[in-house]
Design an enzyme around this catalytic site. Structure first.
Site, short mmCIF file in Angstrom:
data_model
loop_
_atom_site.label_atom_id
_atom_site.label_comp_id
_atom_site.label_asym_id
_atom_site.label_seq_id
_atom_site.Cartn_x
_atom_site.Cartn_y
_atom_site.Cartn_z
N ARG A 272 -3.57 -10.10 5.04
CA ARG A 272 -4.03 -10.09 3.66
C ARG A 272 -2.78 -9.49 2.89
NH1 ARG A 272 -6.09 -6.60 -0.04
NH2 ARG A 272 -7.65 -7.51 -1.40
N LYS B 143 0.53 -1.07 0.03
CA LYS B 143 0.03 -0.09 0.04
C LYS B 143 0.85 1.17 0.03
CE LYS B 143 -4.52 -1.95 1.75
NZ LYS B 143 -5.28 -1.87 2.57
C1 7PJ Z 1 -8.11 -4.34 1.87
C2 7PJ Z 1 -9.30 -5.16 1.49
C3 7PJ Z 1 -7.86 -4.38 3.37
C4 7PJ Z 1 -9.60 -6.00 3.69
C5 7PJ Z 1 -8.42 -4.01 -0.21
C6 7PJ Z 1 -5.32 -3.04 -1.69
C7 7PJ Z 1 -6.56 -2.49 -1.94
N1 7PJ Z 1 -10.01 -5.87 2.21
N2 7PJ Z 1 -9.34 -4.82 0.17
N3 7PJ Z 1 -8.74 -5.10 4.02
N4 7PJ Z 1 -7.77 -3.63 0.76
N5 7PJ Z 1 -10.37 -6.59 4.42
O1 7PJ Z 1 -5.32 -4.47 -1.57
O2 7PJ Z 1 -4.30 -2.33 -1.80
O3 7PJ Z 1 -6.96 -3.78 3.74
S1 7PJ Z 1 -8.08 -3.56 -2.01
#
Ligand code: 7PJ
Length: 279
Positions: free
Chosen positions: A258, A223
């Site tokens: 994640r 990010k």
């Molecule tokens: C997240 C997400 C996060 C959860 C994205 C990216 C943006 N879902 N989906 N938490 N971020 N739960 O991966 O850069 O931080 S999309």
């Protein structure tokens, strides 16, 4: 012992789990037609599982800041064809969507074990739909919407406000009939937050978990907060920062991280666990 009721699975939360990110957006895979795309997505999922992913998170709508609009029809066309194949890989399948219609169609196909919603089930009908489904739910906090959320994020006390929001969403889910053992919370790093906000949230994962009363999922892989810290402009070049961030989140009690880079993250978590287990 804490465990997450996660669709077809019961996931022990005794060690931090790695959720591998599977984007099925047109820019993610070479576009030689739908079969090629589905094949490539499944191959990527198998690879992440071989590298140690405990769950796969599939998403057809980019929710990054300033991402282009994707219609529900387009999102469905991207995601639905890969679900049957993903369902056979032996790990829980998480669907990253904020739309009730996408949740409904995907649940009808089957094989989805977790709904990962960056809107924490705020879309109309989502709470009711998931009350009658047997899946886990990740409730994520965001301030504003992806097109404008990074303009001027503002909080008096970011940890208290995000924790309070997650606690309210958990209470609403429980009132709607979604058992707490099915719920995860997520402070939504990068979703309407400055670098200082993101760092405060990462530092205080234990306080967030306590406020929300559910295990935390943390996503910071590649990010822009990591770009801001390191000066690295290219997301895919932020591997070291992403692994460090995932490890620090896990050390602060994150139940699930994640990530894009499963292998490197798994290695870092293994080293930490080995040290923890040593005399
Ligand atoms: C997240 C997400 C996060 C959860 C994205 C990216 C943006 N879902 N989906 N938490 N971020 N739960 O991966 O850069 O931080 S999309």
């Amino acid at each position: 012992m804490s465990e997450l009721l996660c669709g077809r699975f019961r996931l022990p939360l005794t060690r931090p789990l790695v959720m591998g990110i599977l984007n099925v957006t047109p820019d993610s895979f070479s576009d030689g037609g739908r079969f090629d795309r589905v094949d490539a997505a499944l191959e990527r999922a198998r690879q992440m599982i071989a590298e140690g992913a405990d769950l796969i998170d599939v998403g057809g709508e980019s929710t990054r800041p300033n991402a282009p609009f994707v219609s529900p029809e387009e999102e469905l066309a991207r995601v639905l064809p890969v679900l049957p194949g993903l369902a056979g890989l032996g790990v829980p399948v998480s669907l990253d969507t904020r739309r009730t219609v996408v949740m409904r169609e995907a649940l009808a196909i089957g094989g989805v074990d977790l709904i990962n919603d960056v809107s924490a089930l705020e879309d109309d009908g989502a709470l009711e739909l998931l009350a009658s489904a047997n899946v886990a739910v990740c409730l994520m906090h965001k301030q504003g919407n992806p097109d404008t959320m990074q303009h001027d994020p503002c909080y008096a006390d970011v940890v208290a406000e995000v924790g309070g929001y997650l606690a309210r969403r958990v209470a609403l889910c429980e009132a709607a009939g979604i058992a707490r053992a099915r719920l995860l919370g997520d402070p939504g790093l990068g979703f309407g937050k400055t670098l200082a906000h993101n760092l405060a949230l990462l530092k205080h994962v234990p306080a967030l978990e306590q406020a929300a009363g559910v295990p935390m999922l943390i996503g910071l892989s590649r990010k822009s907060m990591l770009g801001a810290i390191t000066g690295e402009a290219v997301p895919a070049e932020r591997l070291g920062a992403s692994v460090a961030g995932a490890l620090l989140a896990a050390q602060r009690g994150a139940a699930i991280v994640r990530v894009h880079d499963v292998k490197a993250t798994r290695q870092a978590l293994d080293v930490w666990r080995a040290l923890e287990a040593a005399e």
